[in-house]
Design a protein around this motif. Sequence first.
Motif, PDB file in Angstrom:
ATOM      1  N   ARG A   1      52.161  34.493  66.348  1.00 32.68           N
ATOM      2  CA  ARG A   1      52.991  33.361  66.777  1.00 32.68           C
ATOM      3  C   ARG A   1      52.827  32.188  65.817  1.00 32.68           C
ATOM      4  O   ARG A   1      53.818  31.550  65.428  1.00 32.68           O
ATOM      5  CB  ARG A   1      52.580  32.956  68.196  1.00 32.68           C
ATOM      6  CG  ARG A   1      53.475  31.928  68.849  1.00 32.68           C
ATOM      7  CD  ARG A   1      53.252  31.901  70.353  1.00 32.68           C
ATOM      8  NE  ARG A   1      54.075  30.904  70.984  1.00 32.68           N
ATOM      9  CZ  ARG A   1      53.644  29.708  71.368  1.00 32.68           C
ATOM     10  NH1 ARG A   1      52.363  29.381  71.194  1.00 32.68           N
ATOM     11  NH2 ARG A   1      54.451  28.846  71.936  1.00 32.68           N
TER      12      ARG A   1
ATOM     13  N   ASP B   1      58.810  29.338  59.834  1.00 32.18           N
ATOM     14  CA  ASP B   1      59.995  28.564  60.213  1.00 32.18           C
ATOM     15  C   ASP B   1      59.879  27.119  59.748  1.00 32.18           C
ATOM     16  O   ASP B   1      60.861  26.521  59.286  1.00 32.18           O
ATOM     17  CB  ASP B   1      60.183  28.594  61.737  1.00 32.18           C
ATOM     18  CG  ASP B   1      60.656  29.953  62.250  1.00 32.18           C
ATOM     19  OD1 ASP B   1      61.130  30.767  61.431  1.00 32.18           O
ATOM     20  OD2 ASP B   1      60.538  30.195  63.466  1.00 32.18           O
TER      21      ASP B   1
ATOM     22  N   GLN C   1      56.332  25.006  69.047  1.00 24.96           N
ATOM     23  CA  GLN C   1      56.616  24.775  67.629  1.00 24.96           C
ATOM     24  C   GLN C   1      56.730  23.293  67.309  1.00 24.96           C
ATOM     25  O   GLN C   1      56.362  22.866  66.212  1.00 24.96           O
ATOM     26  CB  GLN C   1      57.900  25.503  67.216  1.00 24.96           C
ATOM     27  CG  GLN C   1      58.185  25.398  65.706  1.00 24.96           C
ATOM     28  CD  GLN C   1      59.138  26.458  65.209  1.00 24.96           C
ATOM     29  OE1 GLN C   1      59.100  27.591  65.683  1.00 24.96           O
ATOM     30  NE2 GLN C   1      59.999  26.094  64.280  1.00 24.96           N
TER      31      GLN C   1
ATOM     32  N   MET D   1      55.881  30.662  63.464  1.00 21.75           N
ATOM     33  CA  MET D   1      56.222  29.237  63.505  1.00 21.75           C
ATOM     34  C   MET D   1      56.009  28.572  62.151  1.00 21.75           C
ATOM     35  O   MET D   1      56.811  27.738  61.718  1.00 21.75           O
ATOM     36  CB  MET D   1      55.383  28.532  64.568  1.00 21.75           C
ATOM     37  CG  MET D   1      55.728  28.889  65.991  1.00 21.75           C
ATOM     38  SD  MET D   1      54.699  27.952  67.163  1.00 21.75           S
ATOM     39  CE  MET D   1      55.331  28.553  68.725  1.00 21.75           C
TER      40      MET D   1
END
Length: 232
Positions: free
Chosen positions: A15, A22, A105, A19
């Motif tokens: 995870r 991104d 995020q 993130m």
Amino acid sequence: MNILIVEDEARIAKRIERMTRDIIGNTLQSLTHINTLNEALLFIENNTLDLVLLDLNLNGDDGFDLLSTAVAESFHTIIISANKDQALDAFEYGVLDFVPKPFNQDRLQQAFNRVFTKEKSENDQTKLLAIKKRGRIQLIPIADLRYVKGAGSYTELFLTDGTKELHDKSMEKLEQLLSHSFERIHKSYLVKMSEVKEIIVKSGSKYMAELKNGELIPVGRTRYKELKGKWV
């Protein structure tokens, strides 16, 4: 950016990795995940990094055993941990941010923004600076620090006992971590304001800060007016 994730739970590590990709986008050069303390220490020793994302509980091992080593390096460290009660201790060591689990995020983005914008840490709590000395990590209390001088990609720490130590972090990174009692008075100097006795003007419009121990440190022309205002 070259980033290391130190996290023992695979699901959370994936995870964080997703993130991070991104958030960073095309500026990400490498992203490595390691789940054990010893492997992380070895990786840090043998690789160039810009940022470490560190959990404090690694399969029962204490992340603070890695933290003192990490904060002595040139990169920033961000803690991602469920151990919220350890946040104060982490900030005292000189981490840039502490992201409590569970997180989203947006919260991770906020932590990364501190890396990108080079803003000072909101938590004015750094109490120690870790340096590498004779193959070991030594913790120096901020209370013992008089001023910092830039030395290329490194910095020199000038202490109240008259000694000098070398730190691997750049001036910009230390400026982010040090408390607001320190001021950037020159492109190459960061000074604890309580150590300043007087701001003086010498011939040729040269500005200097006289410290309580008698040392004179240059003050940048563009910083003189702001510094004089704060000093008065």
